[in-house]
Design an enzyme around this catalytic site. Structure first.
Site, PDB file in Angstrom:
ATOM      1  N   LYS A  23       0.836  -1.203   0.000  1.00 21.83           N
ATOM      2  CA  LYS A  23       0.000   0.000   0.000  1.00 21.83           C
ATOM      3  C   LYS A  23       0.870   1.252   0.000  1.00 21.83           C
ATOM      4  CE  LYS A  23      -3.718  -0.598   2.404  1.00 21.83           C
ATOM      5  NZ  LYS A  23      -4.318  -0.912   3.709  1.00 21.83           N
ATOM      6  N   ARG A  76      -3.138   2.972   8.850  1.00 23.35           N
ATOM      7  CA  ARG A  76      -3.497   1.730   8.166  1.00 23.35           C
ATOM      8  C   ARG A  76      -2.270   0.833   8.042  1.00 23.35           C
ATOM      9  NH1 ARG A  76      -7.174   3.529   3.092  1.00 23.35           N
ATOM     10  NH2 ARG A  76      -8.159   1.548   3.619  1.00 23.35           N
ATOM     11  N   GLY A  91      -6.470 -10.709   9.030  1.00 22.43           N
ATOM     12  CA  GLY A  91      -6.077 -10.872  10.421  1.00 22.43           C
ATOM     13  C   GLY A  91      -5.203  -9.727  10.883  1.00 22.43           C
ATOM     14  N   MET A 117      -4.519  -5.843  11.660  1.00 23.33           N
ATOM     15  CA  MET A 117      -5.327  -4.685  11.962  1.00 23.33           C
ATOM     16  C   MET A 117      -5.427  -3.864  10.694  1.00 23.33           C
ATOM     17  SD  MET A 117      -4.811  -1.453  14.312  1.00 23.33           S
ATOM     18  CE  MET A 117      -4.814  -0.465  12.814  1.00 23.33           C
ATOM     19  N   ARG A 159      -3.646  -0.683  -6.594  1.00 19.42           N
ATOM     20  CA  ARG A 159      -2.812  -1.893  -6.654  1.00 19.42           C
ATOM     21  C   ARG A 159      -3.145  -2.609  -7.940  1.00 19.42           C
ATOM     22  NH1 ARG A 159      -6.159  -5.029  -1.884  1.00 19.42           N
ATOM     23  NH2 ARG A 159      -8.129  -5.020  -3.011  1.00 19.42           N
ATOM     24  N   HIS A 166      -1.552 -41.709  -0.098  1.00 19.23           N
ATOM     25  CA  HIS A 166      -1.731 -42.613  -1.230  1.00 19.23           C
ATOM     26  C   HIS A 166      -2.894 -42.159  -2.100  1.00 19.23           C
ATOM     27  CE1 HIS A 166      -3.478 -46.197  -3.209  1.00 19.23           C
ATOM     28  NE2 HIS A 166      -2.205 -46.473  -3.440  1.00 19.23           N
ATOM     29  N   SER A 173      17.360 -39.804 -11.968  1.00 21.01           N
ATOM     30  CA  SER A 173      15.994 -39.306 -11.857  1.00 21.01           C
ATOM     31  C   SER A 173      15.731 -39.056 -10.376  1.00 21.01           C
ATOM     32  CB  SER A 173      15.013 -40.335 -12.421  1.00 21.01           C
ATOM     33  OG  SER A 173      13.703 -39.834 -12.328  1.00 21.01           O
ATOM     34  N   CYS A 218      11.016 -37.120 -11.105  1.00 18.22           N
ATOM     35  CA  CYS A 218       9.757 -37.820 -11.329  1.00 18.22           C
ATOM     36  C   CYS A 218       8.905 -37.880 -10.068  1.00 18.22           C
ATOM     37  CB  CYS A 218      10.015 -39.222 -11.864  1.00 18.22           C
ATOM     38  SG  CYS A 218      10.831 -40.314 -10.686  1.00 18.22           S
ATOM     39  N   TYR A 240      14.653 -32.478 -17.568  1.00 17.86           N
ATOM     40  CA  TYR A 240      13.203 -32.584 -17.676  1.00 17.86           C
ATOM     41  C   TYR A 240      12.552 -32.752 -16.309  1.00 17.86           C
ATOM     42  CZ  TYR A 240      13.734 -37.639 -16.937  1.00 17.86           C
ATOM     43  OH  TYR A 240      14.043 -38.855 -16.404  1.00 17.86           O
TER      44      TYR A 240
END
Lengths: 905, 905
Positions: B34, B103, B112, B114, B346, B462, B786, B854, B874
């Site tokens: 802000k 503010r 949460g 102020m 914003r 799982h 991997s 992976c 990858y």
């Protein structure tokens, strides 16, 4: 390992062969132990037969490429020519052939390696030449020996087949030993031997002497990977990439008549260390005959009568060798027609006791200094000396063999459960607890017993770890042992005993015997525990002296793992400088586990916590008092709480049976529900250690409060308590910070309440890879780190030690897949690397960070040296291992200095 | 984090306060979002009321030290003086008081915290001055608002108490809203409010304006650690050490009459992205009144009629802002007596669809380039667009809420076990599998179901992992859900359903509802899966365009985890460039698990292996064909074999009951003995992966042979199969070497047999810390690595994901102990460090080493960016996550470039 052998391009230019005159003792990596010593003796001017060594590098290249490296054949030929020149004979000369022996010689001696082929160079064509020189019978004997050794080791023909042929020949000739066989009989034997070769290997002894030599060398190379050698290396932790060297030496013969002979001797007695030659001699014999014991050798001193000049020379050479090696030497020699040849020497093996005695004697003789003496004894040897043992020469009826989990010798009545062990011990009976495996529930029984035997579990199973910690003799994982809890009998491969029968447990050798064996107590242990009562004993003096020197040299503290005042006092007598690990869970076993059960199942928690507090306070006070003035590091509760609850499967079966019988029981149902709720698939990775704070926030506060009160109690009485607290299983700095807040608040509250100053440093266990990897952050909230290398090994390897031991670990060891068990000796590459990271980054954050280790590795000699090297402040181990840890911590310093000296030499 | 605030010595010299004119947009870390935007607008010359920002650094110092840092008070005073000068009023001046708002303004907006206190500076003494300026009623209304906000946020008085007083006042006055209360009534309300303060907080509103300001600022600081803020940060992964800034701004009033008002607006439509102001305006009101919705605001366009000059000005400012920010802006403004003030701006929030639309529109408008557009969309947004969802505005009867484990929307009949799910699905019914938790045994049911709901388990349980892998909608760990398998009912906090009742599962929100909800399919998913059939849709075009750009920019390949030809084909359509993980254990489930059972229990192993071979061969062929020409990385069997056996506890109970009933059964006894023998305490750390080779040596040979045969089959048909094999759970290079020997031998045998060339590169999973720490050695035997980051996370943290989720992990998240769940997003400090080590040392040994990942992290946007950054070749993820992974891999490149641009700016 990347060696030159891995780069075949260089092969042609590489030196693959060195003559004895070109090498020296420091080249054992390249020449093997035997070759290096032959070279050293050659340099010293001792009468060594001419010869050369093919290097270990050539072996590695051969094994890597599957054939001899380029240039090797030419270099062998060149060196063979030099041997011919020195010996005055030509290899393959029909008139007067040079014969050579081919012997393996690795860096470390190793059973399973091809040992020796003698008489290489003998063929149908050269045989008459040798016969002309030394007689027909001698030549035929040499020939049959060559065929036999070549057949067995190069061609792999079963050795028994040769023995059978010899037996038949002896029977035919009606004689008792080979000495009785004449030339014709021996020629016949050789012929039959060669038939065996053709029959079983499809080929004859090569009639080209050079091919004999090439094939023999190749056989030595290949024997490096024989199954027995592989297994031995894996057991002994020898690098499988070293390779072996090959020694090719001109033959000298001790069996050419009465003016010849062979002997083996030591420069001093390997049992007592007294100076003076000591050994055996056999006239008209080769070296192998002395060792084989077919004929009775005479004491070495008799050589002074048999051949005075040779004896005189030998004594001179022995003196030269001991002065040069500055240690007990083991020597093999041969006299050929009155001429003395030294065939081999090495620093001699000795008993644990002799190691200490000889080391201090050499100090007194001015040969070595105390640092060198310290390098020559080991913590393992000291540990052996501290335990009682069974007297030698007793007949043993072995019930079963297992792992030597905790050394010592103990005799008692077999008892099959913890409860009965306690009961019988209370009646004054001496009992041995025999279990399929042990759990924390068995602890009272283990305390009551003199020894513990389990059918399952490895060297770091519960039984093994706890037994070592308490100094109880233990054999774990006894193979084939079945504990029948219903019929109350124990059956093993060697027989059966009923509960109450006496058995003898050898924890040093890992053997369980039926019946009572005689036990000899350790004088060294008695002397260390009570220095005032020490007998006037040379061994005790040697140990005390070297331990004192180790204490002087070491820079690493030695603390102990102890949970009771008794253990603390004992460890202190053995030299412990505090407690590095006081396990609070050990204070909550037996009946007391119900306290934890009440907390877990949420039954009147407040009372449970209050009982826990009072118990802890009293126990802490006892331990702090026993270690007055020294640090006592208390570990907050670590194990999963459901370890204090009944087993899920057992309880489920019980509940189902009760219900089936119409006796369903409200309490059981409630207990079962609780056990189910707290059950975990992988408890090792579950709700343990600092994680408990999230679920049972009061727990650590209660334990901290109890420690603070115990401290205040002692302060008021004028003691000097030095408590510390450590938080287990930290993975993330924030966890430690949260636990620290809880602890500090509790301690501050007690200090305020008691109006006194209680200071309790708070540290973090480093037992998870992440804690090590983020040690810089963790150190922001820690006064000290304590490495829990058991758990760190488990998570770094992803390996539950008990499960692994029950399934694949034995197979791994057999096949050499794990060079050393990472639970026995610190895994330097993996776990050790994490330790180094944590040490460096922890100290970077906080230069005054305390650093110690409290896992089982704290008592392992090799590991202690590693921890000293990386700069830990202390190691902590079970009380009986304290002296060995002191010794090894001192050795770490002198070995490091010795190594750097060697480097700059 | 070490900040300046940690060094109090510097405090006095630190700049704690900046006026708006001194800051700019790039200072959000110090000024909060802000404050930075207020400064930016001031620099742009927009009409922002005068004010200043107290920095986040001041907040950190306050929280660390427990009091205001030295120098802060003086600097606030100094800046207050400047505001007074600019506003032409004095703070606390009874004649014409300056009022200010206070503010909070953190780096990220955060519930949460102020929020705001308006009218600070108003006291009994200054009230008359304000009344003279703007009227008595207005002044009294301002006063009661101050007392109310101060009481609630600074003194923590329950807000409802104030509402009750207002209610009573309205009732007394007989009016419906506060507008109807006159000055006297409002004065009375303020008096009663102040009584509430005294009664509940023990103190009155301070009558010193400076004390009001100090206390308000302090309250903002302290609200940083309010429980709601802490929870929010921990959930969103926001660093708890950032602190908040505080903005103090001269009050402007939109409620001084008809020439005043307040509004909120966007520079373009946040749903469609169309340019043009879009918002609401409310005459004679403050900003909070517009949002609160008590009175109905008018569309912004109406302001053109109400106040033409102000509207004109506003339109100009909106254009300035969008051009400057090059993005959709969200603006709050107030008109005070005809004068326009911009109070806040914003970059505006938007829907996932709008994000893609706006980004491409801005490209078309020439405002940004495609790289910037790619930075402005996320993989998470794309994933949202790919799933069907429940139509909005339906009433939901929520049964239970849980974790959004696998996104999507699905409706079906609840079914409580796998068998019945398969049965009902076979009848053509649509089913949702509801289980306490799932195990591999439930897989057939999960395949048959459209969605899965579990009562226990986390985002990596799982159920969650498998459901995501298969693209099944899943809600895991539904709180308070009880699955009664006996009575076949499911009870949740919101009601009860019987098996067979229809439920609706929202996997994106984690909500399970009773009854059937309407589902909307995803046009984007349809278009991506079948580009030919893509509708002419702006959103689809935007997604396709940005994905294409991501593909162009990314340097990281995107592979998929797939075990069946169907999954492989689907993933390929979605852009997967191969298979990075084909799990062979998934081919051995259901009835087929008996094959493994036969092997484990040693019942006709040969037949079992032969069946396994044939099954694998066919499955491999299917998968290789589906991925023809692309790599298919097959993982050798990984899980502990006892996972294929019945559960120990269940079987024990069964056997005990049978026996009690006199129906003891030989088969059961044998099975139980086998299950006991293979049971492990910590299966995750037990006999798994490559370790199986030591115990069941045939296993990997059979799997390798099957893959080699499948490859040869396809080669013969003219396909281009590209199989690779990877070895799981390697801890030590020697393990990989041994497995590799087995594999190579099997492949060679097939190649010889078939007379064809079959080449199968062999790689190592890196999923244990030790493998990463010794990667240089492992790479000697590996063609590729991997990373299995699931297991690597488990062992690095010593944390079993399922156990942790069932016990302490929820508490950890609540308290913020783990900033982000390491199973959701890669733990860069711990696990990530091991990945970096392995990458560096693996490539040092072998520069051409292939590198991929992976684990589940392969589909997590933040993790994909990390993997791209460390240079993996990858990532591999489940088919539905492939598009998001492509997008994020592209974003990784442009974000890294953006970051370096920002650095050099």
């Amino acid at each position: 390992m990347t060696t030159q052998a891995d780069r075949p391009a260089d092969a042609a230019g590489t030196t693959w062969v060195l003559s004895f005159a070109e090498g020296h003792r420091g080249m054992a990596d390249l020449l093997g132990g035997k070759g290096a010593n032959l070279a050293e003796m050659t340099r010293l001017g001792l009468p060594v037969p001419p010869g050369f060594t093919i290097t270990t590098q050539a072996c590695r290249a051969y094994l890597a490429e599957g054939h001899e490296p380029e240039g090797l054949a030419e270099q062998v030929e060149e060196h063979l020519r030099r041997v011919e020149d020195a010996a005055g004979r030509r290899f393959g000369d029909p008139a007067d052939p040079l014969l050579v022996s081919v012997r393996s010689g690795a860096r470390f001696s190793m059973p399973g390696m091809m040992d020796t082929i003698l008489n290489v160079g003998l063929t149908d064509e050269t045989l008459p030449g040798l016969a002309r020189r030394a007689g027909e019978r001698f030549a035929q004997d040499c020939y049959r020996r060559l065929v036999q050794m070549y057949g067995r080791t190069v061609l792999g023909v079963d050795g028994q087949l040769f023995e059978d042929v010899l037996d038949q020949a002896r029977q035919r000739a009606g004689v008792r030993d080979d000495q009785g066989l004449d030339a014709a009989a021996l020629a016949d034997v050789a012929t039959r031997f060669r038939e065996l070769l053709r029959e079983h290997a499809g080929e004859d002894l090569p009639q080209d002497p050079r091919e004999q030599l090439t094939r023999a060398v190749r056989a030595v190379f290949e024997s490096w990977n024989s199954p027995r050698a592989v297994l031995y290396r894996s057991r002994e932790g020898i690098d499988p990439n070293l390779g072996t060297a090959v020694n090719v030496v001109a033959m000298v013969f001790g069996n050419t008549g009465e003016r010849s002979g062979s002997g083996v001797c030591f420069t001093r007695d390997p049992a007592s260390g007294h100076r003076g030659a000591y050994g055996d001699y056999l006239t008209n014999a080769q070296g192998e005959d002395v060792v084989a014991g077919i004929r009775q050798p005479v004491p070495l001193a008799r050589l002074a009568d048999i051949d005075p000049p040779a004896y005189e020379q030998l004594m001179g050479h022995l003196a030269t060798l001991e002065n040069h090696y500055r240690d007990l030497c083991d020597v093999e020699f041969t006299i050929e027609d009155g001429r003395l040849w030294i065939l081999q020497t090495r620093v001699g093996k000795r008993t644990a006791g002799a190691a200490f005695r000889i080391a201090t004697q050499l100090v007194d003789e001015g040969v070595i200094d105390l640092d060198e003496a310290l390098r020559r004894v080991t913590g393992e040897q000291l540990t052996q000396l501290l335990h009682p043992r069974f007297a030698a020469d007793q007949e043993r009826r072995v019930l079963a063999r297992g792992l030597p989990a905790s050394p010592g010798a103990a005799v008692g009545e077999a008892v099959l459960d913890s409860e009965r062990a306690v009961e019988w011990a209370a009646q004054g009976r001496t009992v041995v607890l025999v279990r399929p495996e042990t759990s924390p529930e068995d602890l009272p029984g283990m305390v009551a017993a003199v020894a513990v035997v389990t059918a399952r579990g490895g060297l770091t199973s519960h039984a093994a770890v706890v037994a070592r910690g308490m100094g109880r003799t233990c054999v774990a994982g006894a193979e084939g042992l079945q504990v029948d809890l219903e019929r109350r009998v124990v059956t093993g491969p060697g027989g059966q005993v009923r509960e109450g029968d006496v058995i003898s447990v050898d924890g040093t050798a890992g053997v369980v015997s039926i019946g009572e064996l005689d036990v000899e107590a350790s004088v060294v242990a008695a002397a260390l525990e009570d220095p005032g009562a020490a007998p006037d004993d040379e061994l005790v003096e040697a140990v005390v002296r070297l331990l004192a020197h180790a204490d002087l040299r070491r820079t690493t503290g030695v603390l102990t793992n102890a949970d009771t005042p008794e253990d603390a006092r004992r460890a202190r007598r053995l030299g412990a400088e505090g407690i590095g690990l006081c396990r609070t869970e050990h204070m909550l076993l037996g009946e007391r586990r119900h306290i934890v059960e009440d907390i877990v199942l949420d039954r009147d928690r407040e009372t449970a916590f209050s009982r826990m507090h009072d118990l802890h306070r009293e126990e802490f006070r006892g331990v702090l008092e026993a270690m007055d003035g020294l640090p006592v590091v208390v570990r907050l509760l670590d194990p999963p709480l459901h370890e204090f609850l009944p087993d899920l499967t057992e309880l489920s079966v019980h509940a189902a049976l009760e219900e089936a019988a119409g006796r369903a029981d409200e309490d059981t149902a409630r207990l079962l529900a609780g056990v189910r709720r707290w059950h975990e698939t992988n408890p090792m990775l579950g709700l343990r250690g600092v994680r408990l704070v999230a679920v049972v926030p009061e727990l650590y506060a209660v334990q901290a409060r109890a420690l603070a009160h115990a401290t205040a109690d002692l302060l008021e009485k004028g003691f000097d308590p030095r408590p510390e607290l450590m938080v287990p299983l930290v993975a993330e700095a924030a966890e430690l910070a949260a636990a620290r807040r809880v602890i500090e608040q509790a301690v501050r509250a007690v200090a305020d309440e008691r109006g006194t100053t209680v200071s309790i440093p708070v540290g973090s266990m480093i037992e998870l890879p992440r804690a090590a990897l983020t040690a810089g952050e963790v150190a922001r909230h820690a006064d000290f780190f304590s490495f829990g290398t058991n758990d760190l090994t488990q998570t770094t390897w992803g390996l539950s030690r008990d499960d692994a031991e029950a399934s694949f670990m034995p197979a791994y060891r057999e096949s050499g897949l794990v060079p050393t068990d990472p639970f026995d000796s610190i895994d330097v590459d993996g776990v050790g690397r994490l330790v180094r990271i944590a040490v460096a980054e922890g100290r970077a954050t906080r230069p005054d960070l305390g650093l110690g280790i409290c896992g089982e590795h704290g008592g392992d000699p090799a590991s202690v040296r590693f921890f000293a090297e990386v700069g830990l402040d202390y190691v902590s181990c079970s009380p009986p291992r304290v002296p060995a840890a002191r010794l090894e911590a001192g050795r770490a310093v002198v070995l490091a200095e010795g190594a750097s000296e060697a480097d700059t030499r």
